[in-house]
Design an enzyme around this catalytic site. Structure first.
Site, PDB file in Angstrom:
ATOM      1  N   LEU A 132      -6.956   6.488   3.458  1.00  0.00           N
ATOM      2  CA  LEU A 132      -7.048   7.651   2.578  1.00  0.00           C
ATOM      3  C   LEU A 132      -5.885   7.753   1.602  1.00  0.00           C
ATOM      4  O   LEU A 132      -5.876   8.626   0.747  1.00  0.00           O
ATOM      5  CB  LEU A 132      -7.086   8.927   3.414  1.00  0.00           C
ATOM      6  CG  LEU A 132      -8.409   9.180   4.122  1.00  0.00           C
ATOM      7  CD1 LEU A 132      -8.269  10.396   5.030  1.00  0.00           C
ATOM      8  CD2 LEU A 132      -9.515   9.427   3.119  1.00  0.00           C
ATOM      9  N   ARG A 133      -4.909   6.843   1.747  1.00  0.00           N
ATOM     10  CA  ARG A 133      -3.722   7.013   0.910  1.00  0.00           C
ATOM     11  C   ARG A 133      -4.063   6.937  -0.568  1.00  0.00           C
ATOM     12  O   ARG A 133      -3.479   7.650  -1.385  1.00  0.00           O
ATOM     13  CB  ARG A 133      -2.683   5.926   1.236  1.00  0.00           C
ATOM     14  CG  ARG A 133      -1.307   6.533   1.422  1.00  0.00           C
ATOM     15  CD  ARG A 133      -0.242   5.520   1.670  1.00  0.00           C
ATOM     16  NE  ARG A 133       0.273   5.645   3.017  1.00  0.00           N
ATOM     17  CZ  ARG A 133       0.314   4.662   3.889  1.00  0.00           C
ATOM     18  NH1 ARG A 133      -0.131   3.474   3.567  1.00  0.00           N
ATOM     19  NH2 ARG A 133       0.805   4.857   5.094  1.00  0.00           N
ATOM     20  N   GLY A 134      -5.030   6.086  -0.895  1.00  0.00           N
ATOM     21  CA  GLY A 134      -5.428   5.954  -2.291  1.00  0.00           C
ATOM     22  C   GLY A 134      -5.896   7.278  -2.857  1.00  0.00           C
ATOM     23  O   GLY A 134      -5.439   7.714  -3.920  1.00  0.00           O
ATOM     24  N   ASP A 171       0.811  -1.200   0.000  1.00  0.00           N
ATOM     25  CA  ASP A 171       0.000   0.000   0.000  1.00  0.00           C
ATOM     26  C   ASP A 171       0.850   1.259   0.000  1.00  0.00           C
ATOM     27  O   ASP A 171       0.424   2.314  -0.444  1.00  0.00           O
ATOM     28  CB  ASP A 171      -0.906  -0.046   1.239  1.00  0.00           C
ATOM     29  CG  ASP A 171      -1.797   1.154   1.351  1.00  0.00           C
ATOM     30  OD1 ASP A 171      -1.770   1.808   2.399  1.00  0.00           O
ATOM     31  OD2 ASP A 171      -2.507   1.442   0.377  1.00  0.00           O
TER      32      ASP A 171
END
Lengths: 349, 606
Positions: free
Chosen positions: A282-284, A201
């Site tokens: 929220l990284r996406g 991720d």
């Protein structure tokens, strides 16, 4: 015997690489906005991954570094500097090509982050830091072959350094902190098992790098390689205009990127895509915003549009989907499916 | 040794034309041709570094090969590197031991800079450290400091993974001397090198380039490198025969040396209609045959199963696709299914020890030497050196380093960590007819659950299935659960129950894995009713006796085992095997897959 190869022969031109459009785009976007966070290149050996990274490194503009500094510190007023360079009022500078460090399988922790300089310690009795590969990679590229076989704690450490831009060492009586900013590119052969999801991720983008399926493309690869080997100078010259075009585009995109706006409508689309895909955290979203913006800058547009987002969504989100470890579906394909569904739903509305 | 189309058709078994003597002669002849090309390549200006892989066990044949090679190399120096060469020796390093002994800084020049005018010889490259081979490959790619050429000897058996794939991918020349016998090698000395005009630059047509690309794709070589090697070799061969144009013959020879030995599988064939006799070879020139057969390889639909092709490649199937020359070449090199499996890098057995992780709980440090991977324990080293300082004053040479602590090599202590081995779950599945009828799907369900859990533990899994007369390794140890699931889904049953064969294969794999540093656990899924003995006899008493004997061996080897009984009734046989194996017994009837998985988990953790 004949004198074989002179040093610093030209590397294979980035613009001359056959196919691999996703990988080339991903690399370019990471150069435009390094905060995107590195690339996971999934594919077999011999598919042009290192060639692409080396090729790109070769066409990027030279950087100004502090001479005599093992970390290639940035002499500009706001540049990240090691304590010695920061304290030095009269920094002598030099120009070099952006470094590319190739990490082999089985690299030890000492070699990677640096360690006590044994020579100085034992012979001279002084405590001196021996910089590792993270020092050599500062302000350049770090390529890790088969990152899925690297020990977990080392991958962890690398991703930490890649995110923060600093390498801190506290061991053997040493306390050192030096800048270490690089574009991380990790190659991964899926047949050998995958990275843990937490680590996966943290890579900004992921791309599939596959051998060309069409024979004509494979023939083109051999042809270009052969022409290159026959006369490197001539081949490089042949691609010079394309290369220069790329360089100008990248330069312009880098300047424009920070000034590009992204409107609420596009932000909503991004949020919708991520929600449908069920990406964790929220990284996406954040990475998709950055990557879409870099994409818009690369295309020379003045605002981020829906197309810019849809273009890069697979490479941003393909590796962030919550998955069943036994599931065969490639991430990129699932993203495309959801995008198609979304397009349909919005068309109907 | 010409083989005509008629011989192939009429014979039915083309392999019989290639008996041991013929194979030996062919391999030796090929070795001579390839080696000469290799030496020719060394003389080329601005060419890639020639790399040759030679498969041969130590012995008179290899010695003969070596003496022929060195005779051709005349006075080029050779740098020998054994399998325990450290990666750090590639680059310049401080020689700690010498420096400390002499009191002065003594540096060792890096291997690469030292060997720039010599030929690097990697003896027993198959058990070299992967880190070393890969670092060498990185340096080869960088092209900054290169030797004149690299020769790597591979002594591994057919069923063991050989040299690291990264070096194989970059090697242009691949030789196999394993079928050459002493007499053939001694028969005649090689002729000297002929004079070559290096200024000829042979040309190649686009169609021929397509031929090269198609062959590489057809044999499963997906890396871009092999195709470029074939082109380079074809050019060399063409130059040798003073031709300005590269012909198909040149390309075929290049493929023989560079592609066939590393082929990963037979080319995909178009589907064979059931009732048709194999197509006779059309009367075409060899050129057309090449081109027609490789128009659209991506159109070929069916893949050959391992079951369809026995160890020898039957000409009937292959000839309708390959040109007869290529088939000939394959047979001539003695290439079999086993060699294909070896080339994919997946035979389940590794030749070298997997590097133990440096991490783990720290153990007390102990005396050792500094080399790559060993971390200096400075406090312990200093502690050991402290008492001797006064005594060592007498040995101080010169005025330099007056304040330094005098540390001698015997003081050095290195850190050690507990090696936490990763585990490998070896599933041995009864895929016989009786199981298929009963509980194969339930067994599969249980295995899927176990696979899911092994993912989080980062275990390796391997899948073996026994049915008909023997046991196959469907999946060599891997962490890729996607592949495990794929194999599991396509697992089908039928035939007798060769339980003893299954246990035998499982046990030998477990022992290999243990040697390689992993912790194996056997998970046997069966109903225990063995009816096929080790020798292939369909006799229940023999089969059970063999199975019990194997089970006893497993117990003796102290390998953890779990027996999942999938029989319909509570069979005493399953329990009996479990007792002999001294393993944990779990019965599948009347329990769910979850219960099984829980039982297995607890068994593994004890």
């Amino acid at each position: 015997m004949t004198d074989k190869i002179s040093k610093r022969r030209p590397t294979f031109p980035f613009a001359a690489i056959v196919g691999q459009e996703h990988l080339k785009l991903a690399l370019t976007l990471c150069v435009i906005d390094p905060s995107i966070g590195g690339i996971l290149a999934v594919g077999d050996r011999g598919t042009g991954k290192t060639t692409a990274v080396r090729g790109l490194t070769a066409i990027l503009p030279e950087i100004e570094i502090a001479q005599d500094c093992p970390y290639q510190c940035d002499p500009s007023p706001n540049g990240a500097k090691c304590p010695e360079c920061a304290a030095n009022q009269n920094l002598k500078t030099n120009y070099i090509q952006q470094p590319m460090v190739d990490l082999p399988l089985g690299t030890s922790e000492d070699r990677l982050i640096g360690a006590l300089n044994i020579e100085r310690a034992l012979i001279d009795g002084i405590k001196v830091f021996q910089p590792g590969l993270l020092a050599s990679a500062n302000r350049g590229f770090l390529y890790i072959d088969e990152v899925n076989l690297l020990e977990d704690h080392l991958v962890d450490l690398l991703l930490d350094v890649a995110a923060s831009g600093w390498n801190s060492i506290e061991r053997d009586g040493l306390s050192v902190r030096h800048p270490s900013r690089f574009v991380l590119v990790g190659s991964c052969n899926p047949e050998e098992g995958e990275l843990r999801p937490q680590l996966q991720d943290r890579f900004g983008l992921s791309v599939d790098v596959i051998t060309p399926q069409i024979i004509a493309d494979r023939v083109e690869v051999i042809k270009r390689y052969d022409a290159f080997e026959k006369d490197r100078a001539a081949f490089t010259a042949k691609w010079a205009s394309e290369t220069q075009l790329m360089q100008k585009r990248i330069e312009r995109a880098q300047k424009q990127c920070a000034e590009l706006s992204i409107k609420d409508r596009e932000l909503t689309l991004i949020a919708e895509i991520c929600q449908r895909l069920g990406t964790d955290g929220l990284r996406g979203e954040l990475t998709l915003i950055k990557t879409a913006r870099a994409n818009a800058a690369w295309r020379g547009d003045h605002a981020v549009s829906e197309d810019h987002i849809l273009d890069v969504a697979p490479m941003v989100l393909g590796h962030r989907l919550r998955r069943d470890p036994l599931d065969d579906a490639r991430g990129g394909a699932r993203v495309e499916r959801v995008l198609a569904q979304l397009a349909q739903a919005r068309g109907a509305a | 040794m010409g083989v005509t189309a008629n011989t192939l058709q009429d014979d039915g078994v083309g392999a019989s034309t290639w008996d041991a003597a013929a194979l030996a002669a062919h391999q030796w002849g090929l070795a001579e041709r390839a080696t000469k090309l290799f030496i020719m390549a060394m003389g080329q200006k601005d060419a890639p570094c020639p790399i040759i892989i030679v498969r041969a066990k130590a012995g008179s044949v290899r010695d003969m090969f070596w003496s022929q090679l060195t005779a051709l190399l005349t006075d080029t120096p050779i740098t020998r590197l054994g399998p325990s060469t450290q990666t750090s020796s590639l680059y310049g390093t401080l020689d700690i031991t010498d420096s400390l002994s002499s009191g002065q800084v003594i540096k060792r020049e890096g291997l690469l800079s030292r060997a720039q005018n010599s030929v690097l010889l990697l003896t027993v490259a198959d058990i070299a450290e992967p880190e070393f081979i890969r670092s060498l490959c990185i340096e080869i790619d960088k092209e900054e400091q290169l030797p004149q050429a690299i020769i790597a000897f591979d002594e591994s058996d057919d069923d063991v993974i050989g040299i690291d794939q990264s070096l194989l991918d970059r090697a242009q020349f691949h030789l196999d001397l394993t079928l050459v016998d002493h007499r053939t090698a001694m028969a005649a000395a090689w002729s000297p090198l002929s004079e070559i005009k290096h200024d000829i630059c042979p040309e190649i047509t686009d169609k021929h380039l397509e031929n090269i690309a198609t062959h590489c794709a057809a044999f499963g070589l997906h890396s871009a490198r092999p195709a470029t090697h074939v082109l380079w070799l074809a050019k060399l061969i063409s130059t040798l025969s003073e031709s300005r144009i590269i012909t198909l013959e040149h390309i075929s020879q290049a493929i023989e040396i560079s592609v066939l030995p590393r082929a990963k599988h037979m080319p995909d064939l178009p589907p064979q209609p059931e009732d048709e006799a194999p197509n006779p070879l059309p009367a075409q020139s060899p050129e057309d045959a090449h081109n027609d057969n490789f128009e659209n390889p991506e159109d070929a639909q069916s893949t050959l199963n391992a079951d369809d092709i026995p160890d020898e490649i039957t000409p009937e199937i292959a000839q309708s696709f390959l040109s007869k020359d290529m088939l000939n070449a394959l047979l001539a090199q003695g290439i079999t299914q086993q060699k294909f499996a070896r080339n994919t890098g997946e035979t389940g057995r590794t030749g070298h020890k997997i590097n133990p992780a440096e991490r783990g709980a720290p153990k007390p440090s102990r005396k050792g030497s500094l080399h790559s991977g060993a971390a200096l324990d400075l406090p312990a080293t200093l502690r050991n050196a402290a008492p001797w300082q006064k005594f060592r004053q007498a040995f101080r040479k010169g005025e330099a380093h007056q304040n330094a602590i005098m540390i001698w090599p015997e003081d050095i202590h290195v850190k050690r960590y507990k090696h936490a081995p990763s585990s490998v779950l070896i599933f041995i599945v009864d895929a016989s007819g009786s199981t298929a009828l009963n509980r194969l799907s339930e067994a599969k369900g249980a295995m899927e659950l176990l696979l899911g859990e092994s993912y989080s533990r980062r275990d390796y899994v391997a899948l073996l299935a026994f049915r008909k007369e023997g046991c196959d390794i469907l999946l060599p140890p891997t962490r890729s659960l996607v592949r495990a699931k794929r194999e599991l889904t396509s697992l089908s049953g039928g035939g007798g129950t060769p339980l003893a064969a299954g246990l035998q294969k499982g046990l030998s794999l477990a022992i290999d894995q243990k040697k390689a540093g992993r912790e194996p656990t056997l998970i046997l899924l069966t109903d225990g009713s063995a009816n096929m003995s080790l020798s292939g006899q369909a006799s229940r008493p023999d089969a059970m006796a063999d199975a019990e004997q194997m089970a006893g061996l497993v117990a003796q080897s102290q390998i953890k085992s779990i027996i999942i009984d999938i029989g319909k009734r509570r069979q005493s046989k399953g329990k009996l095997i479990a007792e002999k194996m001294q393993g944990h017994y779990v019965a599948l009837p009347f329990t769910s897959a979850e219960t099984v998985s829980r039982a297995v988990k607890s068994a593994i953790n004890t």
